[in-house]
Design a protein around this motif. Structure first.
Motif, PDB file in Angstrom:
ATOM      1  N   LYS A  71       0.812  -1.224   0.000  1.00  0.00           N
ATOM      2  CA  LYS A  71       0.000   0.000   0.000  1.00  0.00           C
ATOM      3  C   LYS A  71       0.844   1.272   0.000  1.00  0.00           C
ATOM      4  N   PRO A  72       1.884   1.382   0.836  1.00  0.00           N
ATOM      5  CA  PRO A  72       2.712   2.605   0.776  1.00  0.00           C
ATOM      6  C   PRO A  72       3.350   2.823  -0.597  1.00  0.00           C
ATOM      7  N   LEU A  73       3.879   1.740  -1.216  1.00  0.00           N
ATOM      8  CA  LEU A  73       4.507   1.878  -2.527  1.00  0.00           C
ATOM      9  C   LEU A  73       3.485   2.226  -3.597  1.00  0.00           C
ATOM     10  N   ALA A  74       2.323   1.613  -3.515  1.00  0.00           N
ATOM     11  CA  ALA A  74       1.277   1.900  -4.505  1.00  0.00           C
ATOM     12  C   ALA A  74       0.779   3.333  -4.385  1.00  0.00           C
ATOM     13  N   VAL A  75       0.595   3.805  -3.162  1.00  0.00           N
ATOM     14  CA  VAL A  75       0.155   5.192  -2.947  1.00  0.00           C
ATOM     15  C   VAL A  75       1.195   6.165  -3.489  1.00  0.00           C
ATOM     16  N   LEU A  76       2.469   5.897  -3.198  1.00  0.00           N
ATOM     17  CA  LEU A  76       3.544   6.765  -3.688  1.00  0.00           C
ATOM     18  C   LEU A  76       3.570   6.787  -5.213  1.00  0.00           C
ATOM     19  N   ALA A  77       3.403   5.620  -5.836  1.00  0.00           N
ATOM     20  CA  ALA A  77       3.416   5.541  -7.302  1.00  0.00           C
ATOM     21  C   ALA A  77       2.264   6.336  -7.911  1.00  0.00           C
ATOM     22  N   VAL A  78       1.088   6.243  -7.303  1.00  0.00           N
ATOM     23  CA  VAL A  78      -0.074   6.990  -7.797  1.00  0.00           C
ATOM     24  C   VAL A  78       0.142   8.487  -7.641  1.00  0.00           C
ATOM     25  N   SER A  81       2.857   9.543 -10.203  1.00  0.00           N
ATOM     26  CA  SER A  81       2.464   9.348 -11.605  1.00  0.00           C
ATOM     27  C   SER A  81       1.331  10.273 -12.024  1.00  0.00           C
ATOM     28  N   SER A  82       0.306  10.368 -11.213  1.00  0.00           N
ATOM     29  CA  SER A  82      -0.866  11.159 -11.606  1.00  0.00           C
ATOM     30  C   SER A  82      -0.554  12.652 -11.662  1.00  0.00           C
ATOM     31  N   THR A  83       0.158  13.162 -10.650  1.00  0.00           N
ATOM     32  CA  THR A  83       0.500  14.583 -10.672  1.00  0.00           C
ATOM     33  C   THR A  83       1.457  14.898 -11.822  1.00  0.00           C
ATOM     34  N   SER A  84       2.408  14.002 -12.079  1.00  0.00           N
ATOM     35  CA  SER A  84       3.343  14.217 -13.186  1.00  0.00           C
ATOM     36  C   SER A  84       2.607  14.216 -14.516  1.00  0.00           C
ATOM     37  N   LEU A  85       1.695  13.248 -14.688  1.00  0.00           N
ATOM     38  CA  LEU A  85       0.957  13.162 -15.940  1.00  0.00           C
ATOM     39  C   LEU A  85       0.120  14.413 -16.181  1.00  0.00           C
ATOM     40  N   HIS A 180      15.428   8.172 -30.174  1.00  0.00           N
ATOM     41  CA  HIS A 180      14.363   8.871 -29.428  1.00  0.00           C
ATOM     42  C   HIS A 180      14.614   8.753 -27.924  1.00  0.00           C
ATOM     43  N   LYS A 181      15.810   9.188 -27.523  1.00  0.00           N
ATOM     44  CA  LYS A 181      16.187   9.089 -26.111  1.00  0.00           C
ATOM     45  C   LYS A 181      15.277   9.915 -25.212  1.00  0.00           C
ATOM     46  N   GLU A 182      14.660  10.960 -25.770  1.00  0.00           N
ATOM     47  CA  GLU A 182      13.824  11.840 -24.963  1.00  0.00           C
ATOM     48  C   GLU A 182      12.573  11.138 -24.428  1.00  0.00           C
ATOM     49  N   LEU A 183      12.203   9.999 -25.015  1.00  0.00           N
ATOM     50  CA  LEU A 183      10.993   9.301 -24.571  1.00  0.00           C
ATOM     51  C   LEU A 183      11.101   8.797 -23.134  1.00  0.00           C
ATOM     52  N   ARG A 184      12.329   8.579 -22.672  1.00  0.00           N
ATOM     53  CA  ARG A 184      12.495   8.101 -21.290  1.00  0.00           C
ATOM     54  C   ARG A 184      11.984   9.125 -20.277  1.00  0.00           C
ATOM     55  N   PHE A 185      11.925  10.402 -20.670  1.00  0.00           N
ATOM     56  CA  PHE A 185      11.429  11.431 -19.761  1.00  0.00           C
ATOM     57  C   PHE A 185       9.955  11.239 -19.394  1.00  0.00           C
ATOM     58  N   TYR A 186       9.236  10.469 -20.205  1.00  0.00           N
ATOM     59  CA  TYR A 186       7.789  10.323 -20.010  1.00  0.00           C
ATOM     60  C   TYR A 186       7.394   9.022 -19.314  1.00  0.00           C
ATOM     61  N   THR A 187       8.361   8.232 -18.888  1.00  0.00           N
ATOM     62  CA  THR A 187       8.035   6.978 -18.211  1.00  0.00           C
ATOM     63  C   THR A 187       7.701   7.261 -16.748  1.00  0.00           C
ATOM     64  N   LEU A 188       6.483   6.903 -16.364  1.00  0.00           N
ATOM     65  CA  LEU A 188       5.979   7.192 -15.021  1.00  0.00           C
ATOM     66  C   LEU A 188       5.711   5.896 -14.256  1.00  0.00           C
TER      67      LEU A 188
END
Length: 515
Positions: A71-78, A81-85, A180-188
């Motif tokens: 749960k802590p890891l999942a909450v952190l990931a959300v 990820s969501s704010t970044s997206l 297309h190295k810049e695509l790594r910037f979008y991995t969330l």
């Protein structure tokens, strides 16, 4: 909330969520393939890549999302990820270490300018609700042996799928990602986490010993001089009528002055936190290192060292980024009002000084996304305007008009400053050098604001205005002959030293515009 939710069902739901938040990444992959391939080919290999990524994510979750950490890891990931997206999709920004540094240096006034109904909606439905689901989900685990066996089976299957696809498609994907190295910037959430680790390392580094490279600087010129360096904020050359912009007459005031506008001037970094310290440093963009620059004397140390009265008037919401920490005369308003406050301070000083002075004006300028707050009502000349921070709700024309009003206002202030300098030219040699710290994207290709990594930033974020006024008309006329030469922030340090006649081994004549 979900009752008796098994780990397998949670895994499927969480993988679906991760697939969703990596929308920008997969769109970039599809668009990248589409440059040289058919839509069917591009769609097929985007789906193949999605399966590969989900396979690896599945293995990672099985290994690390153990019961007490799930749960802590999942909450952190959300949360990440969501704010970044949201900011990736709304403004086209990248969450790298420089962007995170900008966040740390953002004051509450600037932070609240980003709040709107779309952000509140995103927080509720993409952050709060998923986190609430995770926290209150009634997860059901098997006994240790069965749970371990089930996860081992899932990992084996996912690794087999990944290995098979990679073996069949590596000759396609490896060259593709090299280009297309810049695509790594979008991995969330992976790239923001990676950037956070890099930022943590920077913030926890032990400061280098301070090196006073200005210690041996000398000056032997007797003539009194006034130099005003206006450090602009978020202004791009593309919207300067002095440089050929035709939609609006953004330089209505200074076009009547005898000035030179450099049409090919480029910055050191695409954010204030990089560009401002860089332009005051003796280091050039090619070898600039923020940690080294912070540990050595900058331009203001040199002018103070040789006895030139140095003043820093700041109205930027981010402050002077550490550059003025040793300046004895500082006024820091932090954008409490319009920029005329600090221009008036400068004009009053110009009128009364009886000694050489170096004045830095660090303005709020065209800071977004609230461009409509960057000028008084009387400068709302270009209409209609975009009077909101939610730029994606305005059409491009209204954004341009609003942004252009900020430039017109700055142009007026610079014109008044030049007039003040002219009044002292019988007693002083005078100069005004205006240049912006970075440019701005106004919605082109779905990108707003600034701060993208230099390598992938669009030209409008890197190409900035630079304007010089000089009482020395011979030098000014010579500068007009090189107004279309490619120049950059690298010229600031030695040009100011050269203007005042400051002698030091760190002066580089090749980067002195006034030579």
């Amino acid at each position: 909330m979900a009752k008796n939710l098994s780990f397998t069902k949670f895994l499927a739901l969480f993988l679906a969520y991760l697939l969703f938040v990596n929308f920008a990444f997969f769109k970039g992959v599809f668009d990248g393939f589409l440059e040289q391939n058919s839509p069917i080919f591009s769609a097929f290999f985007t789906i193949v890549l999605a399966v590969m990524l989900l396979s690896i994510l599945c293995v990672a979750i099985c290994l690390f999302f153990v019961p007490f950490l799930l749960k802590p890891l999942a909450v952190l990931a959300v949360l990440i990820s969501s704010t970044s997206l949201f900011f990736i999709l709304k403004y086209g920004v990248i969450i790298d270490k420089d962007m995170l540094l900008n966040v740390f240096n953002t004051d509450t006034k600037e932070a609240f300018s980003y709040f709107g109904f779309d952000l509140i909606f995103a927080l509720i439905f993409a952050v709060i609700l998923p986190i609430a689901f995770i926290i209150f989900a009634d997860l059901k685990y098997e006994n240790f042996k069965t749970e371990l066996k089930n996860r081992a089976k899932i990992c084996s299957l996912c690794l087999a799928v990944f290995a098979l696809i990679f073996a069949l498609s590596s000759k396609i994907f490896i060259p593709f990602f090299r280009e297309h190295k810049e695509l790594r910037f979008y991995t969330l959430p992976f790239y923001p986490i990676y950037s956070s680790v890099k930022l943590y390392k920077i913030l926890t580094q032990k400061p280098l010993p301070f090196l006073d490279i200005a210690n041996n600087a000398t000056i032997d010129e007797a003539k009194k001089k006034i130099f005003v360096l206006v450090v602009g904020e978020t202004q791009r050359s593309a919207n300067y009528s002095l440089n050929g912009y035709t939609k609006n007459d953004t330089n209505f005031y200074t076009k009547h002055q005898n000035i030179v506008s450099f049409s090919q001037f480029y910055l050191c970094g695409t954010s204030t936190i990089v560009s401002v310290p860089c332009m005051f440093s003796d280091l050039k963009r090619a070898d600039y290192d923020a940690r080294i620059a912070k540990s050595r004397a900058n331009l203001t140390d040199f002018t103070q060292k040789v006895g030139i009265k140095t003043l820093w008037f700041d109205n930027n919401s981010g402050g002077c980024q550490g550059v003025c920490e040793r300046v004895k005369n500082v006024i820091d308003l932090r954008a409490v009002s319009y920029d005329d406050e600090i221009f008036n301070e400068a004009k009053n000083l110009i009128k009364t000084t009886d000694e050489s002075v170096f004045i830095v004006l660090h303005v709020q300028g065209s800071h977004g996304p609230v461009y409509f707050k960057g000028y008084p009502d009387e400068f709302k000349k270009f209409r209609p305007t975009c009077d909101t921070a939610e730029l994606n709700k305005c059409d491009f024309n209204t954004i341009l008009n609003t942004y252009d009003n900020t430039i017109l206002y700055q142009d007026f202030l610079q014109n008044e400053l030049i007039n003040a300098l002219k009044e002292r030219e019988s007693e002083f040699e005078t100069a005004m050098f205006f240049l912006s710290d970075h440019g701005e994207s106004l919605g082109e290709n779905g990108i707003y604001l600034h701060g993208l990594p230099y390598a992938i930033a669009p030209n409008v974020q890197k190409h900035v205005p630079a304007i010089i006024y000089l009482s020395d008309k011979t030098t000014l006329n010579r500068l007009k002959t090189i107004k279309d030469k490619e120049l950059s922030h690298d010229y600031v340090f030695s040009s100011v030293l050269g203007f005042f006649g400051i002698k030091t081994k760190f002066y580089d004549e090749k980067f002195d515009l006034f030579k």
